[in-house]
Scaffold this motif. Structure first.
Motif, short mmCIF file in Angstrom:
data_model
loop_
_atom_site.label_atom_id
_atom_site.label_comp_id
_atom_site.label_asym_id
_atom_site.label_seq_id
_atom_site.Cartn_x
_atom_site.Cartn_y
_atom_site.Cartn_z
N GLU A 8 0.84 -1.20 0.00
CA GLU A 8 0.00 0.00 0.00
C GLU A 8 0.87 1.25 0.00
O GLU A 8 1.75 1.40 0.86
N VAL A 9 0.61 2.13 -0.95
CA VAL A 9 1.32 3.41 -0.99
C VAL A 9 1.04 4.17 0.31
O VAL A 9 -0.10 4.23 0.77
N GLY A 10 2.08 4.69 0.90
CA GLY A 10 1.97 5.42 2.17
C GLY A 10 2.21 4.56 3.39
O GLY A 10 2.41 5.08 4.49
N ALA A 11 2.19 3.24 3.22
CA ALA A 11 2.41 2.34 4.36
C ALA A 11 3.82 2.51 4.89
O ALA A 11 4.78 2.65 4.13
N LYS A 12 3.94 2.47 6.22
CA LYS A 12 5.23 2.59 6.88
C LYS A 12 5.45 1.35 7.74
O LYS A 12 4.50 0.83 8.32
N SER A 13 6.71 0.93 7.81
CA SER A 13 7.04 -0.19 8.69
C SER A 13 8.40 0.07 9.31
O SER A 13 9.24 0.77 8.76
N SER A 14 8.59 -0.49 10.49
CA SER A 14 9.85 -0.39 11.21
C SER A 14 10.27 -1.81 11.54
O SER A 14 9.44 -2.62 11.96
N PHE A 15 11.56 -2.12 11.33
CA PHE A 15 12.00 -3.49 11.54
C PHE A 15 13.51 -3.55 11.75
O PHE A 15 14.23 -2.60 11.48
N GLY A 16 13.94 -4.70 12.22
CA GLY A 16 15.35 -5.00 12.33
C GLY A 16 15.99 -4.51 13.60
O GLY A 16 15.51 -3.61 14.27
N SER A 17 17.09 -5.15 13.90
CA SER A 17 17.99 -4.73 14.98
C SER A 17 19.32 -5.36 14.66
O SER A 17 19.42 -6.59 14.52
N TYR A 18 20.33 -4.53 14.52
CA TYR A 18 21.66 -5.03 14.15
C TYR A 18 22.69 -4.33 15.00
O TYR A 18 22.85 -3.12 14.92
N GLU A 19 23.38 -5.10 15.84
CA GLU A 19 24.43 -4.55 16.69
C GLU A 19 25.75 -4.55 15.91
O GLU A 19 26.19 -5.59 15.43
N VAL A 20 26.35 -3.39 15.80
CA VAL A 20 27.57 -3.21 15.03
C VAL A 20 28.76 -3.64 15.88
O VAL A 20 29.04 -3.05 16.92
N ALA A 21 29.46 -4.67 15.42
CA ALA A 21 30.61 -5.22 16.16
C ALA A 21 31.92 -4.68 15.59
O ALA A 21 32.08 -4.60 14.37
#
Length: 149
Positions: A8-21
């Motif tokens: 859907e145009v305009g849809a937003k999502s938030s995801f992920g988690s990455y710890e920088v080593a």
């Protein structure tokens, strides 16, 4: 499953988690971007970064890992990408940072020549643990359409 029709145009999502080593930062830089501020604490201290920082290309790779995991989780029917636009590295990424992604769908277009697929453009933003944007770009994705019937 996520097909073209589900986007859907305009849809937003938030995801992920990455710890920088730190070790990963140095290893990536040694192989792909061997600039002193990505390889050495001492050299990095003499630059505007002030300390060891990840290559921007490494930031792209970390983002891709989070995006691929999200697509797999949602059974996204992706067919690859013809590229990206407007890539910007906004802030340095340091060992110890934790990154996450946000995606906003900007537009989608059914293919005229390939009825089994469509494309979409989305703004991707990568944030650090302080919710500061560190990278942004426009992603162009190809995705499978549902077959009629």
């Amino acid at each position: 499953m996520e097909y073209f029709e589900d986007i859907e145009v305009g849809a937003k999502s938030s995801f992920g988690s990455y710890e920088v080593a730190r070790d990963e930062v140095v290893e990536f830089a040694a192989k792909f971007d061997p600039q002193p501020f990505h390889l050495s604490d001492e050299a990095a201290a003499q630059t505007h970064f002030g300390r060891l920082s990840a290559s921007g290309w490494h930031t792209c790779a970390m983002m891709m890992a989070m995006m691929a995991e999200q697509f797999e989780k949602n059974d996204h029917k992706g067919l690859g990408s013809p590229g990206i636009d407007e890539l910007r590295w906004l802030k340095p990424v340091f060992p110890g940072d934790t990154l996450r992604c946000e995606r906003e769908i900007l537009e989608k277009t059914p293919s005229r020549s390939r009825p089994e697929m469509g494309s979409f453009r989305s703004r991707m933003t990568v944030f650090n643990q302080k919710d500061e944007p560190v990278m942004t770009f426009i992603s162009i994705g190809l995705v499978q359409r549902r077959l009629p019937g």
